[in-house]
Write a protein that holds these residues in place. Structure first.
Motif, PDB file in Angstrom:
ATOM      1  N   CYS A  47      45.850  29.973  30.074  1.00 14.02           N
ATOM      2  CA  CYS A  47      44.527  30.247  30.678  1.00 14.02           C
ATOM      3  C   CYS A  47      44.529  30.562  32.032  1.00 14.02           C
ATOM      4  N   THR A  59      39.231  31.277  31.511  1.00 15.15           N
ATOM      5  CA  THR A  59      39.382  32.331  30.541  1.00 15.15           C
ATOM      6  C   THR A  59      40.658  32.107  29.917  1.00 15.15           C
ATOM      7  N   ASP A  60      40.636  32.186  28.664  1.00 14.80           N
ATOM      8  CA  ASP A  60      41.547  31.951  27.593  1.00 14.80           C
ATOM      9  C   ASP A  60      42.547  33.319  27.664  1.00 14.80           C
ATOM     10  N   LEU A  61      43.886  33.219  27.920  1.00 12.60           N
ATOM     11  CA  LEU A  61      44.932  34.347  27.959  1.00 12.60           C
ATOM     12  C   LEU A  61      45.828  33.991  26.771  1.00 12.60           C
ATOM     13  N   SER A  62      45.652  33.040  25.761  1.00 10.96           N
ATOM     14  CA  SER A  62      46.604  32.906  25.010  1.00 10.96           C
ATOM     15  C   SER A  62      46.138  33.221  23.493  1.00 10.96           C
ATOM     16  N   SER A  63      47.221  33.456  22.565  1.00  8.88           N
ATOM     17  CA  SER A  63      46.685  33.678  20.894  1.00  8.88           C
ATOM     18  C   SER A  63      46.546  32.297  20.295  1.00  8.88           C
ATOM     19  N   THR A  75      39.033  33.581  21.536  1.00  8.00           N
ATOM     20  CA  THR A  75      40.167  34.416  22.216  1.00  8.00           C
ATOM     21  C   THR A  75      39.881  35.328  23.181  1.00  8.00           C
ATOM     22  N   ARG A  76      40.404  35.305  24.365  1.00  8.50           N
ATOM     23  CA  ARG A  76      39.931  35.891  25.569  1.00  8.50           C
ATOM     24  C   ARG A  76      38.666  35.760  26.112  1.00  8.50           C
ATOM     25  N   THR A  78      35.488  33.505  28.274  1.00  8.93           N
ATOM     26  CA  THR A  78      35.323  32.880  29.382  1.00  8.93           C
ATOM     27  C   THR A  78      34.123  32.005  29.358  1.00  8.93           C
TER      28      THR A  78
END
Length: 178
Positions: A47, A59-63, A75-76, A78
């Motif tokens: 993130c 902000t989520d950057l993961s799967s 997912t993805r 903010t």
């Protein structure tokens, strides 16, 4: 004025504090991240925490997903961070600390400008001591009895001086030359 920070509250780096002096930080288990998260369930770039004019956002950057206060983010997605919000990555929990974003008591507005200075008083009484009056804060252990050595083990005679003849079998040990 305190700098907002991220504090690891659960996990391998428990107690570690990351001041948020820059505008953006990437968290994850990869080598190229700004704040490492040591958990196998954490993505290499999990993130991003960033400063915006109206506050801090994650902000989520993961799967795998990022949890904020136990709730899984989109997912993805903010989300704005408030004081004491907790980010969770597997078993690692990181808390967002920001005195400026601390929630106010209901119905009370935070003083601004000159009123903020008047709200703080130097005339307040000092806090009570954490230990009872008349007692030292640090106590010393009792001295050992003269017949006892270190840790309560009976004192033993010193070995004979170098070059001294050995004592005959059954004889009491010679006194140590001090």
């Amino acid at each position: 004025m305190s700098v907002p920070s991220l504090v690891v509250t659960h996990g391998n780096d428990r107690g570690k504090v990351y001041p948020l002096a820059r505008n953006a930080y990437v968290l994850g288990r990869g080598h190229e991240v700004d704040i490492p998260v040591l958990d196998p369930k954490c993505s290499r770039q999990h993130c991003r925490v960033e400063r915006r004019p109206d506050g801090f956002y994650v902000t989520d950057l993961s799967s795998n997903g990022t949890r904020v206060n136990g709730q899984l983010m989109r997912t993805r997605g903010t989300q704005r961070l408030s004081a004491n919000d907790q980010l969770q990555f597997g078993q690692v929990v990181i808390e967002f600390r920001d005195a400026a974003a601390a929630p106010q008591a209901q119905g009370q507005a935070r003083p601004q400008g000159a009123d903020a200075l008047r709200a703080f008083s130097f005339d307040a009484p000092p806090p009570a001591p954490a230990f009872p009056a008349g007692r030292n804060q640090v106590t010393q252990p009792p001295a050992p009895h003269p017949a006892q050595g270190t840790f309560g083990v009976p004192a033993q005679a010193a070995p004979p001086a170098f070059g001294a003849p050995p004592a005959p079998f059954g004889a009491p040990p010679a006194p140590a030359p001090f």
